[in-house]
Write an enzyme that holds these catalytic residues in place. Sequence first.
Site, PDB file in Angstrom:
ATOM      1  N   SER A   1      51.391  32.862  35.847  1.00 16.21           N
ATOM      2  CA  SER A   1      50.816  34.171  36.171  1.00 16.21           C
ATOM      3  C   SER A   1      51.342  34.715  37.491  1.00 16.21           C
ATOM      4  CB  SER A   1      49.293  34.069  36.285  1.00 16.21           C
ATOM      5  OG  SER A   1      48.754  33.539  35.117  1.00 16.21           O
TER       6      SER A   1
ATOM      7  N   GLU B   1      47.963  24.203  25.775  1.00 18.25           N
ATOM      8  CA  GLU B   1      46.780  24.586  26.535  1.00 18.25           C
ATOM      9  C   GLU B   1      45.606  24.836  25.586  1.00 18.25           C
ATOM     10  OE1 GLU B   1      47.167  28.251  28.762  1.00 18.25           O
ATOM     11  OE2 GLU B   1      45.572  27.630  30.120  1.00 18.25           O
TER      12      GLU B   1
HETATM   13  C1  LIG Z   1      40.087  29.493  36.702  1.00 19.35           C
HETATM   14  C2  LIG Z   1      41.479  30.018  36.472  1.00 19.35           C
HETATM   15  C3  LIG Z   1      42.548  29.170  36.510  1.00 19.35           C
HETATM   16  C4  LIG Z   1      43.857  29.655  36.307  1.00 19.35           C
HETATM   17  N1  LIG Z   1      44.911  28.785  36.397  1.00 19.35           N
HETATM   18  C5  LIG Z   1      46.179  29.255  36.224  1.00 19.35           C
HETATM   19  C6  LIG Z   1      47.307  28.381  36.381  1.00 19.35           C
HETATM   20  O1  LIG Z   1      47.161  27.195  36.694  1.00 19.35           O
HETATM   21  N2  LIG Z   1      48.545  28.887  36.216  1.00 19.35           N
HETATM   22  C7  LIG Z   1      48.763  30.189  35.881  1.00 19.35           C
HETATM   23  O2  LIG Z   1      49.915  30.576  35.708  1.00 19.35           O
HETATM   24  N3  LIG Z   1      47.717  31.053  35.752  1.00 19.35           N
HETATM   25  C8  LIG Z   1      46.434  30.609  35.918  1.00 19.35           C
HETATM   26  N4  LIG Z   1      45.367  31.482  35.806  1.00 19.35           N
HETATM   27  C9  LIG Z   1      45.631  32.888  35.557  1.00 19.35           C
HETATM   28  C10 LIG Z   1      45.246  33.381  34.171  1.00 19.35           C
HETATM   29  O3  LIG Z   1      46.155  32.910  33.204  1.00 19.35           O
HETATM   30  C11 LIG Z   1      45.214  34.909  34.237  1.00 19.35           C
HETATM   31  O4  LIG Z   1      44.206  35.267  35.164  1.00 19.35           O
HETATM   32  C12 LIG Z   1      44.920  35.527  32.895  1.00 19.35           C
HETATM   33  O5  LIG Z   1      46.006  35.368  32.038  1.00 19.35           O
HETATM   34  C13 LIG Z   1      44.603  37.031  33.023  1.00 19.35           C
HETATM   35  O6  LIG Z   1      45.594  37.697  33.731  1.00 19.35           O
HETATM   36  P1  LIG Z   1      45.256  38.663  34.961  1.00 19.35           P
HETATM   37  O7  LIG Z   1      44.338  37.918  35.894  1.00 19.35           O
HETATM   38  O8  LIG Z   1      46.555  39.147  35.508  1.00 19.35           O
HETATM   39  O9  LIG Z   1      44.432  39.846  34.364  1.00 19.35           O
HETATM   40  P2  LIG Z   1      45.038  41.091  33.569  1.00 19.35           P
HETATM   41  O10 LIG Z   1      45.960  40.630  32.513  1.00 19.35           O
HETATM   42  O11 LIG Z   1      45.546  42.098  34.558  1.00 19.35           O
HETATM   43  O12 LIG Z   1      43.747  41.664  32.878  1.00 19.35           O
HETATM   44  C14 LIG Z   1      42.800  42.519  33.551  1.00 19.35           C
HETATM   45  C15 LIG Z   1      41.757  42.933  32.541  1.00 19.35           C
HETATM   46  O13 LIG Z   1      42.372  43.700  31.482  1.00 19.35           O
HETATM   47  C16 LIG Z   1      42.081  43.106  30.215  1.00 19.35           C
HETATM   48  N5  LIG Z   1      43.260  43.217  29.330  1.00 19.35           N
HETATM   49  C17 LIG Z   1      44.559  42.914  29.648  1.00 19.35           C
HETATM   50  N6  LIG Z   1      45.350  43.131  28.583  1.00 19.35           N
HETATM   51  C18 LIG Z   1      44.545  43.561  27.569  1.00 19.35           C
HETATM   52  C19 LIG Z   1      44.791  43.955  26.217  1.00 19.35           C
HETATM   53  N7  LIG Z   1      46.011  43.925  25.693  1.00 19.35           N
HETATM   54  N8  LIG Z   1      43.716  44.334  25.476  1.00 19.35           N
HETATM   55  C20 LIG Z   1      42.452  44.362  26.011  1.00 19.35           C
HETATM   56  N9  LIG Z   1      42.178  44.027  27.284  1.00 19.35           N
HETATM   57  C21 LIG Z   1      43.200  43.627  28.051  1.00 19.35           C
HETATM   58  C22 LIG Z   1      41.794  41.652  30.515  1.00 19.35           C
HETATM   59  O14 LIG Z   1      40.996  41.055  29.515  1.00 19.35           O
HETATM   60  C23 LIG Z   1      41.074  41.740  31.851  1.00 19.35           C
HETATM   61  O15 LIG Z   1      39.711  42.043  31.654  1.00 19.35           O
HETATM   62  C24 LIG Z   1      44.061  31.026  36.018  1.00 19.35           C
HETATM   63  C25 LIG Z   1      42.961  31.890  35.975  1.00 19.35           C
HETATM   64  C26 LIG Z   1      41.697  31.402  36.217  1.00 19.35           C
HETATM   65  C27 LIG Z   1      40.530  32.376  36.178  1.00 19.35           C
END
Ligand SMILES: Cc1cc2nc3c(=O)[nH]c(=O)nc-3n(C[C@H](O)[C@H](O)[C@H](O)COP(=O)(O)OP(=O)(O)OC[C@H]3O[C@@H](n4cnc5c(N)ncnc54)[C@H](O)[C@@H]3O)c2cc1C
Length: 396
Positions: A122, A238
């Site tokens: 991410s 995963e």
């Molecule tokens: C506890 C925790 C551990 C993590 N560990 C890791 C890790 O070890 N390595 C790593 O790489 N990442 C990690 N992550 C990151 C995680 O994979 C991302 O937070 C997740 O994929 C969401 O991406 P974002 O935070 O960029 O949110 P965004 O993708 O920007 O989303 C923001 C909002 O928009 C919504 N949204 C986005 N796209 C759509 C769509 N197409 N349709 C409807 N709604 C949508 C989402 O549901 C969310 O509510 C971790 C996250 C958490 C919370």
Amino acid sequence: MDFDDTQEEAAWRAEVREFLERHREELGSRNDDVARARQATLYDAGFVGVTWPVEAGGRGGTPMQQAIIDQEMARLGLPGLINLIGIGMCGPTVIMHGSDDQKQRYLKRLLRADDLWCQLFSEPAAGSDLAGLRTRAVLGEDGNWRVDGQKVWTTLAHLSDYGILLTRTDPDVPKHRGLTMFVVDMRAPGVTVRPLRQMSGGADFNEVFFDDVVIPDAERLGDVGDGWRVALTTLMSERLSLGGGGTGIGARAETVARHVAEHLDGLSPDRQVLARQELGRAYVAVLGARYTGYRQLSKLSRGELPGPEASAGKLSGTRSARDLADLAVRVLGDDARVATSRDGSDTWQTLQAGLPGMAIAGGTDQVLRNIIGERVLGLPAEPRADKGVTFRESLG
Ligand SMILES: Cc1cc2nc3c(=O)[nH]c(=O)nc-3n(C[C@H](O)[C@H](O)[C@H](O)COP(=O)(O)OP(=O)(O)OC[C@H]3O[C@@H](n4cnc5c(N)ncnc54)[C@H](O)[C@@H]3O)c2cc1C
């Protein structure tokens, strides 16, 4: 759905249970300093990486055997393994796409927690839309890659020795096609790790910056430009490692029921009625999540792999755990700070503050609903504006 162990499963459960009970004190320690040693003890007994091939340091066992270990550890309230991301995601990716040399150097040490691993996917502008990532890797004339960019939410990066790193190596093809995966040494010059403080008080994940970090080509996983396919291996692993059968939530449901029951006398009669109703509702939801988990376990027991419907298990499990923790905090009031769940690791308050993260990690609730809509229910796909254009063009 079949709730009973087969004869072999029952024998395995007895072996696992006997070992865990004998080493309960050592394995139950919550001291972070001994987290690696705890995993090494379990590995040396043959209970880590059970499903991994023998040549990778595992024992070539079944997912059901692994599920039984998870259940028995949850039953005794033992803490999970420190290198969970390595075992569940990074290791399987190295097994599928790594060279023999990488497998030799990394896998056994990963299983024993001699080395800890993290997953660097991410980015600030690429989470759900992972293929939109920008961290750039460029091949130099010396045959080494040079990496610049930023990752975020990287769980365990602050403790990790290695990570799997997804980069963009070609911005002039559609976004899914210009990606390449590497193993990165987290102590290499130019890697900076900054922990992020969470609302639960912990700091489990991090921002990671790459400034002209050199990665030898021998550390590539898979072909140049094939990183998306390699990443799908990781994400599939995963999903499998997250589908633990719902037993942890089940144990918590019984604990919250006990704690709430103990506090009912202190509530006014009308609040008592409401608390009872909410407890009943939350408990039924937990049972639903638990049986959805059992359905997956039955599939594993038959030697099948969970499909896209596994998304429903994560959705309902997260929802019901959140409802339970919310209820506990509201009913217990100040006591929610001290009343811990059965395994002693959380207060109801820290659990409540940590659970929203579960609705994001490993696919957000909304993205999982999209998967269920498109791949289980067969609804029309979302419009995808960047289809067929190069990554560079999609940036506008
Ligand atoms: C506890 C925790 C551990 C993590 N560990 C890791 C890790 O070890 N390595 C790593 O790489 N990442 C990690 N992550 C990151 C995680 O994979 C991302 O937070 C997740 O994929 C969401 O991406 P974002 O935070 O960029 O949110 P965004 O993708 O920007 O989303 C923001 C909002 O928009 C919504 N949204 C986005 N796209 C759509 C769509 N197409 N349709 C409807 N709604 C949508 C989402 O549901 C969310 O509510 C971790 C996250 C958490 C919370």
